[in-house]
Design an enzyme around this catalytic site. Structure first.
Site, PDB file in Angstrom:
ATOM      1  N   CYS A   9      -1.953 -18.266  -2.187  1.00 36.70           N
ATOM      2  CA  CYS A   9      -0.880 -19.179  -2.591  1.00 36.70           C
ATOM      3  C   CYS A   9      -0.181 -18.568  -3.803  1.00 36.70           C
ATOM      4  CB  CYS A   9      -1.461 -20.553  -2.934  1.00 36.70           C
ATOM      5  SG  CYS A   9      -0.255 -21.609  -3.774  1.00 36.70           S
ATOM      6  N   THR A  14      -0.249   8.678   7.007  1.00 40.93           N
ATOM      7  CA  THR A  14       0.552   8.974   8.217  1.00 40.93           C
ATOM      8  C   THR A  14      -0.291   9.694   9.262  1.00 40.93           C
ATOM      9  OG1 THR A  14       1.406  11.008   7.234  1.00 40.93           O
ATOM     10  CG2 THR A  14       2.801   9.062   7.045  1.00 40.93           C
ATOM     11  N   ALA A  35       1.997   6.345   0.756  1.00 41.57           N
ATOM     12  CA  ALA A  35       1.989   6.146   2.205  1.00 41.57           C
ATOM     13  C   ALA A  35       1.700   7.438   2.979  1.00 41.57           C
ATOM     14  CB  ALA A  35       3.316   5.545   2.648  1.00 41.57           C
ATOM     15  N   ASN A  91       2.290  17.202  -0.958  1.00 38.36           N
ATOM     16  CA  ASN A  91       3.292  16.409  -0.247  1.00 38.36           C
ATOM     17  C   ASN A  91       4.057  17.321   0.707  1.00 38.36           C
ATOM     18  OD1 ASN A  91       4.066  13.547  -0.526  1.00 38.36           O
ATOM     19  ND2 ASN A  91       6.132  14.360  -0.707  1.00 38.36           N
ATOM     20  N   HIS A  93      -0.059  -2.196  -5.136  1.00 35.55           N
ATOM     21  CA  HIS A  93       0.866  -3.029  -4.345  1.00 35.55           C
ATOM     22  C   HIS A  93       0.126  -4.041  -3.483  1.00 35.55           C
ATOM     23  CE1 HIS A  93       4.180   0.260  -4.863  1.00 35.55           C
ATOM     24  NE2 HIS A  93       3.984  -0.452  -5.943  1.00 35.55           N
ATOM     25  N   CYS A 139       0.372 -24.233   0.740  1.00 36.43           N
ATOM     26  CA  CYS A 139      -0.989 -24.367   0.214  1.00 36.43           C
ATOM     27  C   CYS A 139      -1.515 -25.790   0.417  1.00 36.43           C
ATOM     28  CB  CYS A 139      -0.992 -24.010  -1.261  1.00 36.43           C
ATOM     29  SG  CYS A 139      -2.611 -24.137  -2.036  1.00 36.43           S
ATOM     30  N   ARG A 175       9.752   6.699   4.023  1.00 34.12           N
ATOM     31  CA  ARG A 175      10.934   7.545   3.896  1.00 34.12           C
ATOM     32  C   ARG A 175      10.999   8.737   4.843  1.00 34.12           C
ATOM     33  NH1 ARG A 175       9.721   5.283  -0.797  1.00 34.12           N
ATOM     34  NH2 ARG A 175      11.405   4.236  -1.897  1.00 34.12           N
ATOM     35  N   ILE A 202      -1.207  16.915   4.263  1.00 32.55           N
ATOM     36  CA  ILE A 202      -2.367  16.609   3.421  1.00 32.55           C
ATOM     37  C   ILE A 202      -3.676  16.875   4.158  1.00 32.55           C
ATOM     38  CG2 ILE A 202      -3.603  14.713   2.278  1.00 32.55           C
ATOM     39  CD1 ILE A 202      -0.732  13.487   1.827  1.00 32.55           C
TER      40      ILE A 202
HETATM   41  P1  NAD Z   1       7.027   6.972   0.758  1.00 32.78           P
HETATM   42  O1  NAD Z   1       7.188   6.619   2.182  1.00 32.78           O
HETATM   43  O2  NAD Z   1       8.134   6.724  -0.168  1.00 32.78           O
HETATM   44  O3  NAD Z   1       6.667   8.520   0.610  1.00 32.78           O
HETATM   45  C1  NAD Z   1       5.659   9.132   1.349  1.00 32.78           C
HETATM   46  C2  NAD Z   1       5.698  10.622   1.023  1.00 32.78           C
HETATM   47  O4  NAD Z   1       4.625  11.255   1.702  1.00 32.78           O
HETATM   48  C3  NAD Z   1       6.993  11.294   1.456  1.00 32.78           C
HETATM   49  O5  NAD Z   1       7.452  12.114   0.409  1.00 32.78           O
HETATM   50  C4  NAD Z   1       6.567  12.138   2.698  1.00 32.78           C
HETATM   51  O6  NAD Z   1       7.286  13.328   2.818  1.00 32.78           O
HETATM   52  C5  NAD Z   1       5.110  12.407   2.401  1.00 32.78           C
HETATM   53  N1  NAD Z   1       4.245  12.551   3.576  1.00 32.78           N
HETATM   54  C6  NAD Z   1       4.184  11.749   4.669  1.00 32.78           C
HETATM   55  N2  NAD Z   1       3.187  12.155   5.485  1.00 32.78           N
HETATM   56  C7  NAD Z   1       2.626  13.260   4.909  1.00 32.78           C
HETATM   57  C8  NAD Z   1       1.563  14.130   5.271  1.00 32.78           C
HETATM   58  N3  NAD Z   1       0.877  13.950   6.394  1.00 32.78           N
HETATM   59  N4  NAD Z   1       1.250  15.135   4.429  1.00 32.78           N
HETATM   60  C9  NAD Z   1       1.969  15.338   3.286  1.00 32.78           C
HETATM   61  N5  NAD Z   1       2.979  14.539   2.887  1.00 32.78           N
HETATM   62  C10 NAD Z   1       3.305  13.505   3.688  1.00 32.78           C
HETATM   63  O7  NAD Z   1       5.708   6.270   0.268  1.00 32.78           O
HETATM   64  P2  NAD Z   1       5.269   5.802  -1.160  1.00 32.78           P
HETATM   65  O8  NAD Z   1       5.693   6.780  -2.194  1.00 32.78           O
HETATM   66  O9  NAD Z   1       3.861   5.469  -1.030  1.00 32.78           O
HETATM   67  O10 NAD Z   1       6.113   4.485  -1.459  1.00 32.78           O
HETATM   68  C11 NAD Z   1       6.460   3.533  -0.510  1.00 32.78           C
HETATM   69  C12 NAD Z   1       5.846   2.159  -0.709  1.00 32.78           C
HETATM   70  O11 NAD Z   1       5.681   1.609   0.567  1.00 32.78           O
HETATM   71  C13 NAD Z   1       4.476   2.140  -1.293  1.00 32.78           C
HETATM   72  O12 NAD Z   1       4.568   1.614  -2.542  1.00 32.78           O
HETATM   73  C14 NAD Z   1       3.607   1.261  -0.394  1.00 32.78           C
HETATM   74  O13 NAD Z   1       3.354   0.030  -1.038  1.00 32.78           O
HETATM   75  C15 NAD Z   1       4.438   0.972   0.793  1.00 32.78           C
HETATM   76  N6  NAD Z   1       3.906   1.464   2.081  1.00 32.78           N
HETATM   77  C16 NAD Z   1       2.555   1.482   2.317  1.00 32.78           C
HETATM   78  C17 NAD Z   1       2.057   1.964   3.532  1.00 32.78           C
HETATM   79  C18 NAD Z   1       0.557   1.975   3.757  1.00 32.78           C
HETATM   80  O14 NAD Z   1      -0.135   1.158   3.182  1.00 32.78           O
HETATM   81  N7  NAD Z   1       0.037   2.909   4.564  1.00 32.78           N
HETATM   82  C19 NAD Z   1       2.932   2.460   4.494  1.00 32.78           C
HETATM   83  C20 NAD Z   1       4.316   2.417   4.222  1.00 32.78           C
HETATM   84  C21 NAD Z   1       4.786   1.938   2.997  1.00 32.78           C
END
Ligand code: NAD
Length: 260
Positions: A135, A34, A30, A226, A127, A160, A42, A244
């Protein structure tokens, strides 16, 4: 392992590792999205600080949970639709197009990798994908717009038309089985890469987080970008804490300002 504060030294190291590698596979979470305006789970202000996820078991057990799940899906899909891929999505598509990466494995469901130019067949979505629905019993596909219209008209969660099973968005919810094909393809990519680039994953969600470990055990170098420390920093070649987008802008300056 080497952990650095942001600066030229670490960027130089990242450039060197990328340029020495022929088969780069990215594993994204995720955090890669961001900077496109999509909250992660998180971080402070992330989704978990506001709403508790609806598990697969809750979805199956209650009409109220199903309707709430759909309401959130439609809301999030509007957020995904308005978001634009950022330089990190573009950089990964660029590496694939250049022939230096066989593919990308993602935990994300937002569709930004493909909108950033990555060929869909090069993407493994562990995911699922929030822009599709199916369905749960017979896997027939449904369009999300049509589902939204049906819910507005009927006021209940759609079933469905062929078999009467529950229709659900094509994401893997907590408690739902992981897709076998995608897991297999992810592990194949992990085993064939010489460098695994982990971008924006807390590496806390299993079994997806085991993908970088498989790469490491198969002999690949691990590079982790990260904001905060992850459980695999210890075994990585380079664990770079920072944003990132800003980091990759230093590696791929030619992509700055490009968007799709
Ligand atoms: P997570 O939220 O658990 O972790 C995200 C990590 O990225 C954190 O450690 C955070 O500190 C870091 N982070 C956030 N923005 C950043 C940036 N700009 N630069 C560097 N680091 C950054 O996410 P995860 O590990 O992907 O797991 C959560 C689950 O939630 C995933 O499996 C996913 O399916 C789902 N999810 C998906 C989305 C999406 O599709 N964009 C969004 C939220 C959650």
């Amino acid at each position: 392992m080497a952990a650095f504060e942001s600066g030229n030294g670490e960027l130089g190291e990242l450039r060197r590792l990328l340029s020495e590698s022929q088969r780069i596979v990215a594993f994204t979470g995720a955090g890669i999205s961001t900077e496109s305006g999509i909250p992660d789970f998180r971080s402070p202000g992330g989704i978990w600080s506001r709403i508790k996820p609806i598990t697969f078991q809750e979805f199956m057990a209650s009409e109220e949970a199903r309707l709430e799940d759909w309401r959130r899906r439609f809301e999030m899909n509007r957020v995904y639709g308005d978001a634009r891929p950022n330089i990190a999505h573009l950089a990964l598509a660029h590496l694939v197009a250049e022939g230096r990466s066989p593919g990308v494995v993602t935990q994300n469901i937002d569709g930004l990798h493909v909108r950033g130019g990555l060929a869909p067949e090069r993407l493994v979505e562990l995911h699922g994908n929030a822009t599709r629905a199916h369905c749960l019993a017979c896997r027939r596909h449904y369009e999300l717009d049509a589902i939204e219209d049906r819910i507005a008209a009927e006021g209940r969660a759609p079933r469905c038309e062929d078999c009467g099973g529950f229709i659900k968005s094509a994401i893997v919810s907590f408690g739902e089985q992981m897709p076998e094909d995608e897991m297999r393809r992810a592990f194949e990519l992990a085993e064939e890469c010489d460098l695994m680039l982990v971008l924006g994953s807390s590496l806390q969600v299993q079994p997806a987080a085991s993908v970088p470990l498989v790469a490491k055990r198969a002999g690949a170098r691990l590079v982790i970008l990260n904001r905060e420390a992850t459980p695999l920093d210890e075994v990585s070649e380079l664990a770079l804490q920072g944003e990132i987008g800003a980091t990759l802008a230093g590696v791929f300056p030619q992509l700055i300002g490009e968007h799709h």
